[in-house]
Design a protein around this motif. Structure first.
Motif, PDB file in Angstrom:
ATOM      1  N   ASP A 193      28.626  67.356  10.879  1.00  0.00           N
ATOM      2  CA  ASP A 193      27.992  66.683   9.745  1.00  0.00           C
ATOM      3  C   ASP A 193      28.715  65.409   9.334  1.00  0.00           C
ATOM      4  O   ASP A 193      28.081  64.390   9.056  1.00  0.00           O
ATOM      5  CB  ASP A 193      27.914  67.633   8.546  1.00  0.00           C
ATOM      6  CG  ASP A 193      27.029  68.830   8.819  1.00  0.00           C
ATOM      7  OD1 ASP A 193      26.300  68.811   9.832  1.00  0.00           O
ATOM      8  OD2 ASP A 193      27.064  69.792   8.037  1.00  0.00           O
ATOM      9  N   GLN A 212      27.899  61.809   7.323  1.00  0.00           N
ATOM     10  CA  GLN A 212      27.891  62.177   5.911  1.00  0.00           C
ATOM     11  C   GLN A 212      29.301  62.085   5.343  1.00  0.00           C
ATOM     12  O   GLN A 212      30.296  62.030   6.071  1.00  0.00           O
ATOM     13  CB  GLN A 212      27.375  63.601   5.743  1.00  0.00           C
ATOM     14  CG  GLN A 212      25.943  63.822   6.189  1.00  0.00           C
ATOM     15  CD  GLN A 212      25.509  65.271   6.019  1.00  0.00           C
ATOM     16  OE1 GLN A 212      26.218  66.069   5.415  1.00  0.00           O
ATOM     17  NE2 GLN A 212      24.359  65.608   6.570  1.00  0.00           N
ATOM     18  N   SER A 227      28.465  65.841   1.213  1.00  0.00           N
ATOM     19  CA  SER A 227      27.082  65.858   1.704  1.00  0.00           C
ATOM     20  C   SER A 227      26.282  64.613   1.339  1.00  0.00           C
ATOM     21  O   SER A 227      25.105  64.533   1.671  1.00  0.00           O
ATOM     22  CB  SER A 227      26.324  67.103   1.192  1.00  0.00           C
ATOM     23  OG  SER A 227      25.129  67.275   1.916  1.00  0.00           O
ATOM     24  N   GLN A 228      26.895  63.640   0.706  1.00  0.00           N
ATOM     25  CA  GLN A 228      26.200  62.394   0.396  1.00  0.00           C
ATOM     26  C   GLN A 228      26.226  61.465   1.610  1.00  0.00           C
ATOM     27  O   GLN A 228      27.063  61.599   2.503  1.00  0.00           O
ATOM     28  CB  GLN A 228      26.853  61.708  -0.803  1.00  0.00           C
ATOM     29  CG  GLN A 228      26.833  62.542  -2.075  1.00  0.00           C
ATOM     30  CD  GLN A 228      25.419  62.850  -2.535  1.00  0.00           C
ATOM     31  OE1 GLN A 228      24.564  61.964  -2.593  1.00  0.00           O
ATOM     32  NE2 GLN A 228      25.169  64.117  -2.844  1.00  0.00           N
ATOM     33  N   VAL A 229      25.301  60.510   1.621  1.00  0.00           N
ATOM     34  CA  VAL A 229      25.259  59.541   2.709  1.00  0.00           C
ATOM     35  C   VAL A 229      26.464  58.618   2.604  1.00  0.00           C
ATOM     36  O   VAL A 229      26.816  58.152   1.521  1.00  0.00           O
ATOM     37  CB  VAL A 229      23.961  58.717   2.660  1.00  0.00           C
ATOM     38  CG1 VAL A 229      23.972  57.624   3.725  1.00  0.00           C
ATOM     39  CG2 VAL A 229      22.750  59.618   2.844  1.00  0.00           C
ATOM     40  N   ASN A 230      27.095  58.373   3.727  1.00  0.00           N
ATOM     41  CA  ASN A 230      28.256  57.487   3.764  1.00  0.00           C
ATOM     42  C   ASN A 230      27.783  56.047   3.916  1.00  0.00           C
ATOM     43  O   ASN A 230      27.274  55.668   4.970  1.00  0.00           O
ATOM     44  CB  ASN A 230      29.167  57.877   4.931  1.00  0.00           C
ATOM     45  CG  ASN A 230      30.433  57.042   4.985  1.00  0.00           C
ATOM     46  OD1 ASN A 230      30.656  56.173   4.146  1.00  0.00           O
ATOM     47  ND2 ASN A 230      31.262  57.309   5.979  1.00  0.00           N
TER      48      ASN A 230
END
Length: 487
Positions: free
Chosen positions: A177, A183, A187-190
């Motif tokens: 992941d 990510q 769990s947020q978008v990088n």
């Protein structure tokens, strides 16, 4: 001494001669059975062939070695000759001390010495070369002595064991992941992620872990093989690998439904855009591709045009080189028949997958925080997913056999079962067959790790692949709350 390799596909582009046409040369190579990758050894000044060494290259070609192996053998011979040239010698006039000097150079004195495994391959090539030259009468005897039982005296004496490295559940999800998927640990978008196709990396890791196959087996899979083809029911997939398998040994491969679903997500969201962008370029290369017009899913065969001739192949018998140039007429024009594609529209090669893995490791280490699982000192390999598969499956099957009995009693019962010949239910042999090991002896080396795995599940791989279970962010949040005294 210079080294070249036979590449029949380049003849039409670059051969310009009034003496013989490119077509005749290509036909002659096929008639004589000279494979692509066959090494050709040339005098450095005159560029004329060195007959004894070129005969050795021809001998390797008739042994039906694959292109990569042929090139590796040729490079090993050239490295030896380059070192001998510095000593005022060459391959044909070398003595034992020259070969000992080369061994010490490669294993001790060069800038980056090679290990015992790599030297074992080089010493094998030397032994094979000089055995060939003696058999053909070019030399009267080998330059190096022969050890007991005909063994190569310069080969490494210590046999190294398998470098088994496996991942825990948390490590795998972090690798998939955060490393491949781009990510953040929460769990947020990088926003700083510069990866071009995160779903491709996630699908590759899920298939590698879920099937336990080697890199060359899962990275070359075709769309019909994995069930992502019009008219196929979907769900779990089972197909046969042979030409892409180690030693060409055929065996069935099972890909679980969650892993196929991960690949399907890549096909829905990322693959179409890659295919659309590359379609025009593939149209220009159509002459050099295998353009499939008919796919027989039930029979496992494909039929199409290659080099202007209608050809038909069993999918399992298609080697990686052929799979890479196999295309069909899709929605946007020509597109690859392989599941995984890169910017050029064709199957990614070894260097591409290596790059994906290296960049994933860099992201994983840079984003590591207090929620991150312990990372190993050495960078992970794709093959580690195969090791993880083997250990998870072996542990699960042994637990099924043990039942609720105390460990000592369970082990005694297990070994009695082995000795009574219940091969069908033997966990070690089941895993050995699944992995395609040539001998169960290779699988034995996993036994020392089966009691070291931290996580126990109701079923093997439950929740590992797919997105039905916890995301890495939820796992990390749970771990962090426990570290802070929370419930």
């Amino acid at each position: 001494m210079d080294l070249a390799f036979v590449q029949s596909g380049l003849l039409e582009r670059f051969l310009d001669s009034d003496v013989i046409s490119a077509e005749k040369v290509a036909t002659l190579l096929k008639r004589r059975g000279v494979l692509d990758g066959t090494p050709v050894f040339l005098e450095e000044e005159t560029q004329m062939p060195v007959p004894p060494l070129c005969e050795y290259g021809r001998y390797l070609s008739t042994a039906l070695l694959d292109e990569t192996t042929l090139k590796d053998y040729g490079r090993a011979v050239r490295r030896l000759d380059d070192h001998l040239a510095e000593l005022g010698s060459d391959v044909l006039s070398a003595v034992e001390s020259d070969l000992v000097s080369y061994r010490d150079h490669r294993t001790r004195w060069q800038g980056k010495p090679i290990g015992g495994s790599a030297w074992g391959k080089e010493s094998f090539v030397q032994d094979d070369l000089y055995g060939f030259l003696v058999d053909r009468g070019v030399l009267t005897h080998r330059p190096a002595r022969v050890a007991a039982r005909g063994r190569n005296a310069l080969a490494p004496r210590v046999r190294s064991s398998m470098d088994i490295r496996h991942l825990t559940f948390e490590q795998y999800r972090y690798f998939r992941d955060v490393g491949l998927g781009g990510q953040l640990p929460n769990s947020q978008v990088n926003p700083t992620f510069r990866g071009w196709s995160p779903l491709r990396g996630r699908a590759g890791s899920d298939i590698a872990l879920g099937s336990g196959t080697r890199w060359r087996e899962w990275s070359t899979v075709l769309l019909p093989e994995i069930g992502l083809w019009p008219g196929m029911p979907g769900g779990a997939a089972e197909f046969t690998v042979q030409a892409c398998a180690k030693y060409g040994k055929d065996r069935p491969v099972y890909v679980p439904e969650d892993a196929v679903a991960s690949a399907d997500l890549f096909c829905l969201l990322e693959r179409p855009d890659i295919v659309r962008r590359a379609a025009r370029g593939l149209e220009r290369k159509a002459r050099d591709l295998f353009v499939v017009g008919d796919v027989d899913v039930a029979g496992g065969r494909v039929r199409g045009v290659m080099d202007g001739v209608v050809r038909e192949f069993q999918m399992s018998a298609m080697d990686p080189k052929l799979r890479r140039i196999t295309v069909y007429e899709g929605e946007f024009g020509l597109e690859a028949l392989t599941l995984f594609v890169c910017r050029g529209g064709l199957m990614p090669g070894a260097d591409a997958w290596k790059g994906y893995r290296h960049r994933a490791w860099t992201r994983m280490t840079e984003l590591a925080d207090e929620t991150t699982p312990r990372l190993p000192s050495r960078r992970w390999r794709w093959h580690d997913l195969r090791h993880t598969y083997a250990l998870r499956l072996l542990t699960y099957l042994e637990n099924l056999m043990d039942g609720e009995e105390p460990d000592l009693q369970a082990r005694r019962r297990r070994h009695r079962s082995y000795l009574t010949g219940h091969i069908r239910h033997n966990p070690l042999l089941i895993v050995s067959r699944r992995l395609g090991h040539a001998s169960p002896e290779t699988t034995y080396q996993y036994l020392q790790y089966t009691d070291d795995l931290i996580n126990e599940f109701e079923a093997a791989f439950s929740g590992w692949v797919g997105d039905d279970e916890a995301t890495y962010a939820e796992i990390a949040s749970h771990a962090l709350s426990g570290a802070n005294g929370g419930r």
